[in-house]
Write a protein that holds these residues in place. Structure first.
Motif, PDB file in Angstrom:
ATOM      1  N   SER A   1       0.904  -1.046   0.116  1.00 41.64           N
ATOM      2  CA  SER A   1      -0.288  -0.315   0.524  1.00 41.64           C
ATOM      3  C   SER A   1       0.898   1.508   0.125  1.00 41.64           C
ATOM      4  O   SER A   1       1.770   1.130   0.614  1.00 41.64           O
ATOM      5  N   GLU A   2       0.484   2.375  -0.548  1.00 42.39           N
ATOM      6  CA  GLU A   2       1.003   3.414  -0.728  1.00 42.39           C
ATOM      7  C   GLU A   2       1.429   4.609   1.085  1.00 42.39           C
ATOM      8  O   GLU A   2       1.932   5.152   1.260  1.00 42.39           O
ATOM      9  N   LYS A   3       0.734   3.810   1.605  1.00 45.10           N
ATOM     10  CA  LYS A   3       0.339   3.960   2.946  1.00 45.10           C
ATOM     11  C   LYS A   3       1.355   3.489   3.623  1.00 45.10           C
ATOM     12  O   LYS A   3       1.761   3.920   5.236  1.00 45.10           O
ATOM     13  N   ALA A   4       1.969   2.373   3.212  1.00 49.08           N
ATOM     14  CA  ALA A   4       3.194   1.884   3.889  1.00 49.08           C
ATOM     15  C   ALA A   4       3.998   2.468   4.910  1.00 49.08           C
ATOM     16  O   ALA A   4       5.066   3.298   4.974  1.00 49.08           O
ATOM     17  N   SER A   5       4.724   2.586   6.116  1.00 44.46           N
ATOM     18  CA  SER A   5       5.841   2.368   6.938  1.00 44.46           C
ATOM     19  C   SER A   5       7.509   2.606   6.022  1.00 44.46           C
ATOM     20  O   SER A   5       7.650   2.370   5.221  1.00 44.46           O
ATOM     21  N   PRO A   6       8.352   4.165   7.168  1.00 43.99           N
ATOM     22  CA  PRO A   6       9.432   3.539   5.782  1.00 43.99           C
ATOM     23  C   PRO A   6      10.495   2.054   6.350  1.00 43.99           C
ATOM     24  O   PRO A   6      11.197   2.486   6.025  1.00 43.99           O
ATOM     25  N   GLU A   7       9.734   1.455   7.209  1.00 45.53           N
ATOM     26  CA  GLU A   7      10.508  -0.049   7.733  1.00 45.53           C
ATOM     27  C   GLU A   7       9.454  -0.337   6.683  1.00 45.53           C
ATOM     28  O   GLU A   7      10.937  -0.990   6.683  1.00 45.53           O
ATOM     29  N   VAL A   8       9.054  -0.315   6.472  1.00 47.23           N
ATOM     30  CA  VAL A   8       8.618  -1.057   4.812  1.00 47.23           C
ATOM     31  C   VAL A   8       9.283  -1.101   3.744  1.00 47.23           C
ATOM     32  O   VAL A   8       9.999  -1.714   3.251  1.00 47.23           O
ATOM     33  N   ALA A   9      10.027   0.323   3.702  1.00 38.99           N
ATOM     34  CA  ALA A   9       9.970   1.231   2.948  1.00 38.99           C
ATOM     35  C   ALA A   9      11.733   0.073   2.145  1.00 38.99           C
ATOM     36  O   ALA A   9      12.721   0.142   1.505  1.00 38.99           O
TER      37      ALA A   9
ATOM     38  N   MET B   1      12.035  -6.081 -13.386  1.00 36.76           N
ATOM     39  CA  MET B   1      11.642  -6.353 -14.799  1.00 36.76           C
ATOM     40  C   MET B   1      10.053  -5.558 -14.467  1.00 36.76           C
ATOM     41  O   MET B   1       8.977  -4.621 -15.358  1.00 36.76           O
ATOM     42  N   ASP B   2       9.401  -5.483 -13.608  1.00 43.76           N
ATOM     43  CA  ASP B   2       7.590  -5.210 -13.147  1.00 43.76           C
ATOM     44  C   ASP B   2       7.854  -5.078 -11.459  1.00 43.76           C
ATOM     45  O   ASP B   2       6.824  -5.546 -11.269  1.00 43.76           O
ATOM     46  N   PHE B   3       9.212  -4.522 -10.859  1.00 44.07           N
ATOM     47  CA  PHE B   3       8.855  -4.387  -9.717  1.00 44.07           C
ATOM     48  C   PHE B   3       8.232  -3.017  -8.856  1.00 44.07           C
ATOM     49  O   PHE B   3       8.821  -1.905  -9.039  1.00 44.07           O
ATOM     50  N   ARG B   4       7.206  -3.041  -8.766  1.00 42.46           N
ATOM     51  CA  ARG B   4       6.005  -2.500  -8.529  1.00 42.46           C
ATOM     52  C   ARG B   4       5.087  -2.874  -7.547  1.00 42.46           C
ATOM     53  O   ARG B   4       4.948  -4.015  -6.875  1.00 42.46           O
ATOM     54  N   PRO B   5       4.267  -2.224  -6.635  1.00 42.75           N
ATOM     55  CA  PRO B   5       3.832  -2.334  -5.489  1.00 42.75           C
ATOM     56  C   PRO B   5       2.663  -3.904  -5.836  1.00 42.75           C
ATOM     57  O   PRO B   5       2.340  -4.200  -4.799  1.00 42.75           O
TER      58      PRO B   5
ATOM     59  N   SER C   1       6.393  -9.597   3.130  1.00 37.70           N
ATOM     60  CA  SER C   1       6.275 -11.452   3.286  1.00 37.70           C
ATOM     61  C   SER C   1       7.153 -11.969   2.309  1.00 37.70           C
ATOM     62  O   SER C   1       7.430 -12.713   1.779  1.00 37.70           O
ATOM     63  N   GLY C   2       6.684 -10.939   0.691  1.00 38.62           N
ATOM     64  CA  GLY C   2       8.080 -11.529  -0.290  1.00 38.62           C
ATOM     65  C   GLY C   2       7.534 -11.496  -1.667  1.00 38.62           C
ATOM     66  O   GLY C   2       6.627  -9.843  -1.668  1.00 38.62           O
TER      67      GLY C   2
ATOM     68  N   ILE D   1       8.977   1.191  -8.522  1.00 35.43           N
ATOM     69  CA  ILE D   1       8.717   1.981  -7.490  1.00 35.43           C
ATOM     70  C   ILE D   1       8.951   2.917  -6.782  1.00 35.43           C
ATOM     71  O   ILE D   1       8.230   3.455  -6.454  1.00 35.43           O
ATOM     72  N   HIS D   2       9.254   3.793  -7.677  1.00 35.56           N
ATOM     73  CA  HIS D   2       9.550   5.259  -6.877  1.00 35.56           C
ATOM     74  C   HIS D   2       8.075   6.128  -7.583  1.00 35.56           C
ATOM     75  O   HIS D   2       8.156   6.832  -7.264  1.00 35.56           O
ATOM     76  N   ARG D   3       7.533   5.305  -8.644  1.00 37.26           N
ATOM     77  CA  ARG D   3       6.948   6.305  -9.198  1.00 37.26           C
ATOM     78  C   ARG D   3       5.782   5.988  -8.331  1.00 37.26           C
ATOM     79  O   ARG D   3       4.764   6.539  -8.079  1.00 37.26           O
ATOM     80  N   ASP D   4       4.966   5.054  -8.440  1.00 32.73           N
ATOM     81  CA  ASP D   4       3.777   4.206  -7.801  1.00 32.73           C
ATOM     82  C   ASP D   4       4.465   3.937  -5.856  1.00 32.73           C
ATOM     83  O   ASP D   4       2.703   4.180  -5.442  1.00 32.73           O
ATOM     84  N   PHE D   5       5.004   4.076  -5.449  1.00 30.16           N
ATOM     85  CA  PHE D   5       5.314   3.729  -4.057  1.00 30.16           C
ATOM     86  C   PHE D   5       6.120   5.098  -3.204  1.00 30.16           C
ATOM     87  O   PHE D   5       5.729   6.366  -3.111  1.00 30.16           O
ATOM     88  N   LEU D   6       7.211   4.969  -3.508  1.00 29.74           N
ATOM     89  CA  LEU D   6       8.083   5.949  -2.733  1.00 29.74           C
ATOM     90  C   LEU D   6       7.791   7.849  -3.278  1.00 29.74           C
ATOM     91  O   LEU D   6       7.580   8.842  -1.878  1.00 29.74           O
ATOM     92  N   LYS D   7       7.256   8.113  -4.295  1.00 32.40           N
ATOM     93  CA  LYS D   7       6.566   9.128  -4.467  1.00 32.40           C
ATOM     94  C   LYS D   7       7.151  10.160  -4.171  1.00 32.40           C
ATOM     95  O   LYS D   7       6.552  11.489  -3.722  1.00 32.40           O
ATOM     96  N   GLY D   8       8.629  10.508  -4.403  1.00 35.17           N
ATOM     97  CA  GLY D   8       9.665  12.054  -3.749  1.00 35.17           C
ATOM     98  C   GLY D   8       8.919  11.819  -2.528  1.00 35.17           C
ATOM     99  O   GLY D   8       9.332  13.019  -1.961  1.00 35.17           O
TER     100      GLY D   8
END
Length: 293
Positions: A93-101, A181-185, A196-197, A216-223
């Motif tokens: 989820s885009e609401k995941a914590s820095p620990e998950v990041a 090649m498709d490392f996305r949320p 989990s994996g 992963i930058h576009r869809d999760f980290l987002k700046g």
């Protein structure tokens, strides 16, 4: 086709639900009579089946992935199928914590540590690294054939010029590494604040790590500085991080362009929202608007 696959695996199924956000393959969540949950995956093509089958062998023991419980090589009507264990949790989820990041960074770095060798390299998973920039160019111009069918000619030609311009400024590739090649949320599974994996290995290659950071930058980290810092800390705890500022703009550009071509190739009507999202990104970059990384 699903009924045929279920018979091949001799599954006593109580309920079956198609998994959303699976753009190429068909994926089904199955609850069995004994209460166990498994997944059935039917890849889009035979090549994707062979690629993913090899990936389970290569990745096992290196990074957390579903267990391959069974597989079927298919027939004239089916390209093949996998029976997979459940990774507990839900897509990132885009609401995941820095620990998950942090954990995601470590997961990705562990995958990138895997290199081709005589013991693990498979003919189904191509080693594109020795000619990496040629591989990227071939992919781009392959999708360009479909992009030209739907894009304004001026925008299309500007895209080709932008590609050649940016390609010439790329640094030396980093690798060879196993790249998703498709490392996305949607392909990263998280449960209760723990990763989990990861899943979905139809597109994997041995190549340069630089291609794996875009989504992963576009869809999760987002700046988000907190997420980015934790993610990079997790990654660099295992292996050095490349200079992302030198490669992210280029790969975000070609990801948007190629995604437009993919939408046309696979059917524009059913992929129209995906097409529109990527067209916005493409036009922003063509106008030299600073896109947040």
């Amino acid at each position: 086709m699903l009924d045929q696959v279920l018979k091949q695996f001799r599954l006593e199924v109580v309920t079956v639900h198609e998994v959303e956000d699976s753009f190429s393959s068909m994926v089904y969540k199955c609850v069995l009579r004994n209460g166990e949950t498994v997944f059935v995956k039917i890849p889009y093509t035979r090549l994707k089946y062979e690629r993913e089958l090899a990936a389970y062998e290569i990745l096992a023991g290196h990074v957390p992935i579903p267990q391959l419980l069974d597989f079927w090589a298919g027939d004239d009507n089916c390209p093949g199928a996998f029976l997979l264990s459940e990774l507990k949790g839900h897509p990132l989820s885009e609401k995941a914590s820095p620990e998950v990041a942090y954990q995601i960074g470590a997961l990705q770095a562990a995958m990138h540590q895997i290199q081709p060798s005589n013991t693990i390299e498979s003919g189904a998973i191509q080693n594109e690294f020795p000619h990496w920039h040629e591989f990227i160019e071939k992919q781009f111009y392959s999708f360009a054939e479909h992009v030209q069918e739907i894009l304004d000619q001026d925008v299309f030609m500007a895209s080709l010029n932008k590609f050649e311009q940016m390609k010439g400024k790329l640094p030396v590739p980093d690798g060879p590494s196993f790249v998703h090649m498709d490392f996305r949320p949607a392909n990263i599974i998280v449960e209760n604040g723990r990763v989990s994996g990861m899943i979905d290995f139809e597109s994997v290659r041995f190549g340069s790590t630089e291609i794996d950071f875009t989504k992963i930058h576009r869809d999760f980290l987002k700046g988000n500085p907190a997420l980015i810092n934790s993610y990079q800390e997790g990654y660099t705890n295992i292996r050095p991080m490349i200079d992302l500022k030198a490669v992210l703009p280029f790969y975000r550009f070609i990801d948007a362009f190629n995604s437009i071509g993919w939408s046309q190739k696979r059917g524009l009507e059913k992929n129209f929202a995906f097409y529109e999202a990527n067209l916005r990104i493409l036009k922003e970059m063509l106008q030299d608007v600073e896109v947040e990384k």
